[in-house]
Write an enzyme that holds these catalytic residues in place. Structure first.
Site, PDB file in Angstrom:
ATOM      1  N   ASN A   1     -12.076 -35.837  -1.179  1.00 53.10           N
ATOM      2  CA  ASN A   1     -11.237 -36.642  -2.068  1.00 53.10           C
ATOM      3  C   ASN A   1      -9.807 -36.129  -1.956  1.00 53.10           C
ATOM      4  O   ASN A   1      -9.499 -35.054  -2.453  1.00 53.10           O
ATOM      5  CB  ASN A   1     -11.769 -36.506  -3.516  1.00 53.10           C
TER       6      ASN A   1
ATOM      7  N   LYS B   1      -7.157 -37.285  -3.280  1.00 49.86           N
ATOM      8  CA  LYS B   1      -6.322 -37.529  -4.464  1.00 49.86           C
ATOM      9  C   LYS B   1      -4.983 -38.126  -4.004  1.00 49.86           C
ATOM     10  O   LYS B   1      -4.981 -38.919  -3.062  1.00 49.86           O
ATOM     11  CB  LYS B   1      -6.169 -36.238  -5.268  1.00 49.86           C
TER      12      LYS B   1
ATOM     13  N   HIS C   1     -13.911 -40.523 -11.833  1.00 45.36           N
ATOM     14  CA  HIS C   1     -13.428 -39.158 -11.584  1.00 45.36           C
ATOM     15  C   HIS C   1     -12.781 -38.632 -12.868  1.00 45.36           C
ATOM     16  O   HIS C   1     -12.135 -39.382 -13.595  1.00 45.36           O
ATOM     17  CB  HIS C   1     -12.427 -39.148 -10.422  1.00 45.36           C
TER      18      HIS C   1
ATOM     19  N   GLU D   1     -10.186 -37.036 -13.400  1.00 47.77           N
ATOM     20  CA  GLU D   1      -8.733 -37.275 -13.514  1.00 47.77           C
ATOM     21  C   GLU D   1      -8.460 -38.706 -13.980  1.00 47.77           C
ATOM     22  O   GLU D   1      -7.517 -38.948 -14.733  1.00 47.77           O
ATOM     23  CB  GLU D   1      -8.052 -36.959 -12.168  1.00 47.77           C
TER      24      GLU D   1
ATOM     25  N   GLU E   1     -19.080 -32.627 -11.297  1.00 48.20           N
ATOM     26  CA  GLU E   1     -17.835 -31.869 -11.171  1.00 48.20           C
ATOM     27  C   GLU E   1     -17.458 -31.286 -12.525  1.00 48.20           C
ATOM     28  O   GLU E   1     -16.880 -31.992 -13.367  1.00 48.20           O
ATOM     29  CB  GLU E   1     -16.704 -32.787 -10.693  1.00 48.20           C
TER      30      GLU E   1
ATOM     31  N   GLY F   1      -9.712 -27.731  -9.051  1.00 48.55           N
ATOM     32  CA  GLY F   1      -8.359 -27.295  -8.724  1.00 48.55           C
ATOM     33  C   GLY F   1      -7.976 -25.950  -9.325  1.00 48.55           C
ATOM     34  O   GLY F   1      -6.808 -25.572  -9.308  1.00 48.55           O
TER      35      GLY F   1
ATOM     36  N   SER G   1     -13.531 -26.874  -6.663  1.00 50.51           N
ATOM     37  CA  SER G   1     -13.129 -25.686  -5.885  1.00 50.51           C
ATOM     38  C   SER G   1     -14.133 -25.303  -4.797  1.00 50.51           C
ATOM     39  O   SER G   1     -14.365 -24.123  -4.565  1.00 50.51           O
ATOM     40  CB  SER G   1     -12.841 -24.507  -6.821  1.00 50.51           C
TER      41      SER G   1
HETATM   42  P1  13P Z   1     -10.899 -29.271  -5.880  1.00 49.92           P
HETATM   43  O1  13P Z   1     -11.854 -29.087  -4.727  1.00 49.92           O
HETATM   44  O2  13P Z   1      -9.461 -29.246  -5.458  1.00 49.92           O
HETATM   45  O3  13P Z   1     -11.224 -28.351  -7.011  1.00 49.92           O
HETATM   46  O4  13P Z   1     -11.140 -30.780  -6.427  1.00 49.92           O
HETATM   47  C1  13P Z   1     -12.423 -31.183  -6.744  1.00 49.92           C
HETATM   48  C2  13P Z   1     -12.410 -32.630  -7.033  1.00 49.92           C
HETATM   49  O5  13P Z   1     -11.937 -33.068  -8.051  1.00 49.92           O
HETATM   50  C3  13P Z   1     -12.980 -33.533  -6.021  1.00 49.92           C
HETATM   51  O6  13P Z   1     -13.118 -34.820  -6.530  1.00 49.92           O
END
Ligand code: 13P
Length: 254
Positions: free
Chosen positions: A10, A12, A96, A98, A168, A174, A214
């Site tokens: 992903n 983003k 997601h 976010e 997640e 992150g 992560s």
């Molecule tokens: P990270 O791997 O940067 O922690 O992000 C995970 C994520 O949100 C994947 O959708």
């Protein structure tokens, strides 16, 4: 039942179409595709068409980060499922964390998006997970099962075969913090048990459930060695071809 491992990146809000092209060229030069591991990139909308033209023959699949639940109309800024299909997408993320936290997507919206993806012929990757406060308060199971009930409402047994779930934990996204492989396994096991309870054992055996938060080359193998973890949804470490390839290779060695 064999569940094909899925490693999804992903991206983003990263990479222009040119940068996407560069990634695909480098990644396909360094990673040898194998049928046991499905590799997927999930770039921003603006890179999908370019990616869709470049991926045939590379073994890389394509997904979108979101979609809207209407087919077309006066919805400024939104993108319909058939537009994603036309770019070559076969997957779309829905819910997601976010999107939920920053753009106020609630469960009924996530559910409508998931149903729209299914009826258009896309495979939704439904993201669920708890906040740090919920984690500390021991409310992981409560949060996850609430999200599953609401987000999968109206999804029949046949359609469920095309759904992927990504666990997640929000506190691990992150942050460089990951759930331990055992913690991730336990929660993913719980998700599988929920599917068994609300569908049946066959559905629970067949559904792919990923871990995200992560995931890096250094921890991928340990996470992927857990029996119920069927792959990874990778954020930051999917942006460099070599680190994403290392994670995909760790999946090949499972
Ligand atoms: P990270 O791997 O940067 O922690 O992000 C995970 C994520 O949100 C994947 O959708």
């Amino acid at each position: 039942m064999d569940r094909t491992t899925l490693i999804a990146g992903n991206w983003k809000m990263h990479k222009t179409p040119d940068e996407t092209e560069e990634f695909i060229r480098e990644f396909s030069g360094t990673y040898e595709a194998a049928p046991e591991v499905e590799v997927l990139i999930i770039p921003p909308f603006t890179s999908l068409e370019r990616a869709g033209k470049l991926i045939p023959g590379t073994g890389i699949g394509l997904g979108a980060q979101d979609l809207y639940f209407e087919e077309e109309g006066a919805y400024t800024g939104e993108v319909a499922p058939r537009m994603l299909l036309a770019c070559g997408c076969s997957y779309a993320l829905v819910g997601h964390s976010e999107r939920r936290a920053l753009f106020h997507e609630d469960d009924p919206t996530v559910n409508r998006k998931l149903l729209a993806a299914l009826s258009a012929g896309l495979s939704p990757i439904l993201c669920v997970g708890e906040t740090l406060d919920e984690h500390r308060a021991g409310k992981v199971a409560e949060k996850i099962t609430r999200q599953l009930s609401a987000d999968l409402a109206g999804v029949g047994r046949e359609d469920l075969k095309r759904v992927v779930i990504a666990y997640e934990p929000i506190w691990a996204i992150g942050t460089g913090e990951t759930a331990t492989p055992e913690e991730a396994q336990d929660t993913i096991r719980l998700i599988r048990a929920w599917i068994e309870e609300h569908y049946d054992a066959h559905a629970a055996e067949g559904i792919r459930i990923l871990y995200g938060g992560s995931v890096k080359p250094g921890n991928a193998a340990a996470l992927l060695s857990q029996p119920d973890i069927d792959g990874a949804l990778v954020g930051g470490a999917s942006l460099q071809p070599e680190s994403f390839a290392q994670i995909a290779r760790a999946a090949l060695d499972r």
